[in-house]
Design a protein around this motif. Structure first.
Motif, PDB file in Angstrom:
ATOM      1  N   THR A  62     -31.585 -33.528 -56.800  1.00 25.01           N
ATOM      2  CA  THR A  62     -31.392 -34.971 -56.835  1.00 25.01           C
ATOM      3  C   THR A  62     -31.384 -35.474 -58.276  1.00 25.01           C
ATOM      4  OG1 THR A  62     -32.686 -35.081 -54.787  1.00 25.01           O
ATOM      5  CG2 THR A  62     -32.264 -37.162 -55.935  1.00 25.01           C
ATOM      6  N   VAL A  63     -30.348 -36.213 -58.651  1.00 26.46           N
ATOM      7  CA  VAL A  63     -30.285 -36.776 -59.998  1.00 26.46           C
ATOM      8  C   VAL A  63     -31.293 -37.923 -60.101  1.00 26.46           C
ATOM      9  CG1 VAL A  63     -28.842 -37.979 -61.672  1.00 26.46           C
ATOM     10  CG2 VAL A  63     -27.882 -36.114 -60.321  1.00 26.46           C
ATOM     11  N   GLY A  64     -32.117 -37.884 -61.133  1.00 25.40           N
ATOM     12  CA  GLY A  64     -33.139 -38.896 -61.315  1.00 25.40           C
ATOM     13  C   GLY A  64     -34.508 -38.462 -60.830  1.00 25.40           C
ATOM     14  N   LYS A  65     -34.574 -37.329 -60.112  1.00 24.94           N
ATOM     15  CA  LYS A  65     -35.852 -36.798 -59.625  1.00 24.94           C
ATOM     16  C   LYS A  65     -36.336 -35.768 -60.645  1.00 24.94           C
ATOM     17  CE  LYS A  65     -37.958 -34.840 -55.446  1.00 24.94           C
ATOM     18  NZ  LYS A  65     -38.742 -33.778 -56.104  1.00 24.94           N
ATOM     19  N   ILE A  66     -37.463 -36.043 -61.285  1.00 29.17           N
ATOM     20  CA  ILE A  66     -37.894 -35.182 -62.392  1.00 29.17           C
ATOM     21  C   ILE A  66     -39.214 -34.470 -62.117  1.00 29.17           C
ATOM     22  CG2 ILE A  66     -36.592 -36.435 -64.139  1.00 29.17           C
ATOM     23  CD1 ILE A  66     -39.172 -37.906 -64.867  1.00 29.17           C
ATOM     24  N   SER A  67     -39.616 -34.420 -60.847  1.00 29.86           N
ATOM     25  CA  SER A  67     -40.809 -33.642 -60.494  1.00 29.86           C
ATOM     26  C   SER A  67     -40.514 -32.842 -59.231  1.00 29.86           C
ATOM     27  CB  SER A  67     -42.018 -34.555 -60.270  1.00 29.86           C
ATOM     28  OG  SER A  67     -41.763 -35.486 -59.244  1.00 29.86           O
ATOM     29  N   PRO A  68     -41.053 -31.623 -59.133  1.00 28.41           N
ATOM     30  CA  PRO A  68     -40.742 -30.731 -58.003  1.00 28.41           C
ATOM     31  C   PRO A  68     -41.504 -31.094 -56.734  1.00 28.41           C
ATOM     32  CG  PRO A  68     -42.273 -29.667 -59.493  1.00 28.41           C
ATOM     33  CD  PRO A  68     -41.897 -30.952 -60.151  1.00 28.41           C
ATOM     34  N   ASP A  69     -41.015 -30.571 -55.610  1.00 23.81           N
ATOM     35  CA  ASP A  69     -41.679 -30.734 -54.317  1.00 23.81           C
ATOM     36  C   ASP A  69     -42.433 -29.479 -53.898  1.00 23.81           C
ATOM     37  OD1 ASP A  69     -40.733 -33.276 -54.106  1.00 23.81           O
ATOM     38  OD2 ASP A  69     -39.201 -32.847 -52.594  1.00 23.81           O
ATOM     39  N   ALA A  70     -42.121 -28.350 -54.537  1.00 20.98           N
ATOM     40  CA  ALA A  70     -42.721 -27.080 -54.119  1.00 20.98           C
ATOM     41  C   ALA A  70     -42.793 -26.146 -55.325  1.00 20.98           C
ATOM     42  CB  ALA A  70     -41.903 -26.458 -52.986  1.00 20.98           C
ATOM     43  N   SER A  71     -43.145 -24.890 -55.060  1.00 17.38           N
ATOM     44  CA  SER A  71     -43.268 -23.918 -56.147  1.00 17.38           C
ATOM     45  C   SER A  71     -41.895 -23.554 -56.706  1.00 17.38           C
ATOM     46  CB  SER A  71     -43.957 -22.647 -55.643  1.00 17.38           C
ATOM     47  OG  SER A  71     -43.107 -21.947 -54.755  1.00 17.38           O
ATOM     48  N   ILE A  72     -41.901 -22.946 -57.881  1.00 14.28           N
ATOM     49  CA  ILE A  72     -40.657 -22.485 -58.503  1.00 14.28           C
ATOM     50  C   ILE A  72     -39.920 -21.531 -57.565  1.00 14.28           C
ATOM     51  CG2 ILE A  72     -39.707 -21.084 -60.381  1.00 14.28           C
ATOM     52  CD1 ILE A  72     -41.955 -22.189 -62.168  1.00 14.28           C
ATOM     53  N   GLU A  73     -40.665 -20.598 -56.988  1.00 17.09           N
ATOM     54  CA  GLU A  73     -40.045 -19.585 -56.128  1.00 17.09           C
ATOM     55  C   GLU A  73     -39.441 -20.198 -54.873  1.00 17.09           C
ATOM     56  OE1 GLU A  73     -42.835 -17.845 -58.904  1.00 17.09           O
ATOM     57  OE2 GLU A  73     -43.122 -19.399 -57.364  1.00 17.09           O
ATOM     58  N   GLU A  74     -40.174 -21.136 -54.254  1.00 17.63           N
ATOM     59  CA  GLU A  74     -39.666 -21.764 -53.032  1.00 17.63           C
ATOM     60  C   GLU A  74     -38.388 -22.555 -53.309  1.00 17.63           C
ATOM     61  OE1 GLU A  74     -43.173 -22.980 -50.007  1.00 17.63           O
ATOM     62  OE2 GLU A  74     -43.414 -23.784 -52.041  1.00 17.63           O
ATOM     63  N   GLU A  75     -38.408 -23.372 -54.349  1.00 19.83           N
ATOM     64  CA  GLU A  75     -37.235 -24.206 -54.626  1.00 19.83           C
ATOM     65  C   GLU A  75     -36.031 -23.356 -55.050  1.00 19.83           C
ATOM     66  OE1 GLU A  75     -39.209 -28.509 -55.595  1.00 19.83           O
ATOM     67  OE2 GLU A  75     -38.187 -27.481 -57.228  1.00 19.83           O
ATOM     68  N   TRP A  76     -36.303 -22.292 -55.776  1.00 22.68           N
ATOM     69  CA  TRP A  76     -35.214 -21.380 -56.161  1.00 22.68           C
ATOM     70  C   TRP A  76     -34.595 -20.751 -54.914  1.00 22.68           C
ATOM     71  CZ3 TRP A  76     -32.833 -20.395 -60.743  1.00 22.68           C
ATOM     72  CH2 TRP A  76     -32.017 -19.258 -60.825  1.00 22.68           C
ATOM     73  N   ASP A  77     -35.434 -20.263 -54.012  1.00 26.71           N
ATOM     74  CA  ASP A  77     -34.928 -19.626 -52.793  1.00 26.71           C
ATOM     75  C   ASP A  77     -34.172 -20.613 -51.915  1.00 26.71           C
ATOM     76  OD1 ASP A  77     -36.008 -17.220 -53.590  1.00 26.71           O
ATOM     77  OD2 ASP A  77     -37.782 -17.355 -52.297  1.00 26.71           O
ATOM     78  N   TRP A  78     -34.684 -21.837 -51.791  1.00 34.81           N
ATOM     79  CA  TRP A  78     -33.977 -22.848 -50.997  1.00 34.81           C
ATOM     80  C   TRP A  78     -32.582 -23.107 -51.582  1.00 34.81           C
ATOM     81  CZ3 TRP A  78     -38.572 -26.826 -51.208  1.00 34.81           C
ATOM     82  CH2 TRP A  78     -39.565 -26.447 -50.282  1.00 34.81           C
TER      83      TRP A  78
END
Length: 293
Positions: free
Chosen positions: A103-119
């Motif tokens: 998402t453009v403008g969203k500058i904080s993650p919702d999950a771990s690095i590994e989870e977001e990478w895999d998603w």
């Protein structure tokens, strides 16, 4: 090297945009990724009328769209959205879909690095499956840290492209590179044959030539790597809100949605008058053509 331009920076009837591009001498458009807005048959008729090709589209990752979102239902909707964008591009005879994964403008993650990478890898694989059927190539675009925490540099985009699959490519943007890359020309060389789109805005996000970017060196480096994509103009001019602007306000944007206006404003821009926008559109292609052999 052909020159294209985005249209998300100014909400107006598509025919108005395409007529301007034709008058200014552009070859193609990289159309906003809004399949519900641009009917394929109607859009093709407008492009054909003015002799403008469709190079591809760029994803418009407004709130609720993103492959890194913690809500799995929003992720599923985002995958569907990107698949629909690929179908739109294929229907318009385009070749690429430039994709900002988060998402453009969203500058904080919702999950771990590994989870977001895999998603993201899983989501892009599913999008690429549809794109492939449509003759469309996915290009991952890094953008600066003030607009996303995810994929800011060319090497990150290349790593994600490799994780997704061999036919996934990258798009680089001069404005974002000026912020994030240690050496912009080296980033172009590193991308090499994976680079299929190059977005054009100067260091201040204005038209090329109005900042301090090394455009001559950039074009020379693109030629050096055998680049066969487009120079896609994407300036975002601000609205002057000091006394230097003589009280100037943004032009009216009748018919524009709240989301479209927010997207433009969040990128540091505003709705210019037709005269201002046309002048910037023309100056962009004239400057780029002055540097091309």
């Amino acid at each position: 090297m052909k020159i294209a331009m985005h249209n998300w920076m100014r909400p107006e009837p598509l025919e108005t945009t395409v007529a301007r591009l034709s008058d200014c001498g552009y070859d193609e458009i990289e159309i906003s990724g809004e399949p519900d807005k641009f009917d394929v048959d109607e859009t093709r008729a407008i492009l054909d009328k003015y002799g403008i090709g469709c190079w591809g589209a760029v994803s418009i990752m407004t709130e609720g769209r993103g492959l890194t979102l913690g809500d799995k239902y929003l992720r599923e909707g985002s995958i569907q959205y990107l698949q629909d964008c690929a179908r739109m591009v294929g229907g318009l005879g385009g070749k690429i879909l430039t994709t900002v994964p988060a998402t453009v403008g969203k500058i904080s993650p919702d999950a771990s690095i590994e989870e977001e990478w895999d998603w993201t890898v899983d989501g892009l694989k599913r999008v690429a499956d549809v794109a492939r059927e449509c003759g469309v190539t996915i290009a991952i675009e890094p953008i600066n840290r003030f607009e996303t925490y995810f994929i800011n540099r060319g090497d990150q985009a290349l790593a994600l492209a490799e994780a997704v699959g061999e036919d996934i490519c990258v798009c680089l943007d001069a404005f974002h590179m000026n912020i994030e890359e240690t050496d912009a020309l080296a980033a172009i060389r590193e991308a090499g044959g994976k680079l299929i789109d190059f977005h054009v805005a100067d260091t201040n996000r204005r038209p090329p030539g109005e900042g301090h970017y090394d455009w001559a060196g950039t074009i020379e480096t693109l030629q050096e790597i055998g680049y066969e994509g487009r120079l896609t103009v994407e300036f975002v001019n601000p609205i002057e809100r000091t006394i230097l602007g003589a009280g100037r306000e943004a032009a009216s944007a009748e018919g524009a949605s709240a989301a479209e206006l927010k997207f433009i404003e969040d990128h540091g821009g505003g709705v210019l008058t037709d005269e201002e926008y046309t002048e910037a559109t023309r100056s962009s292609i004239d400057y780029l053509k002055s540097l091309l052999p």
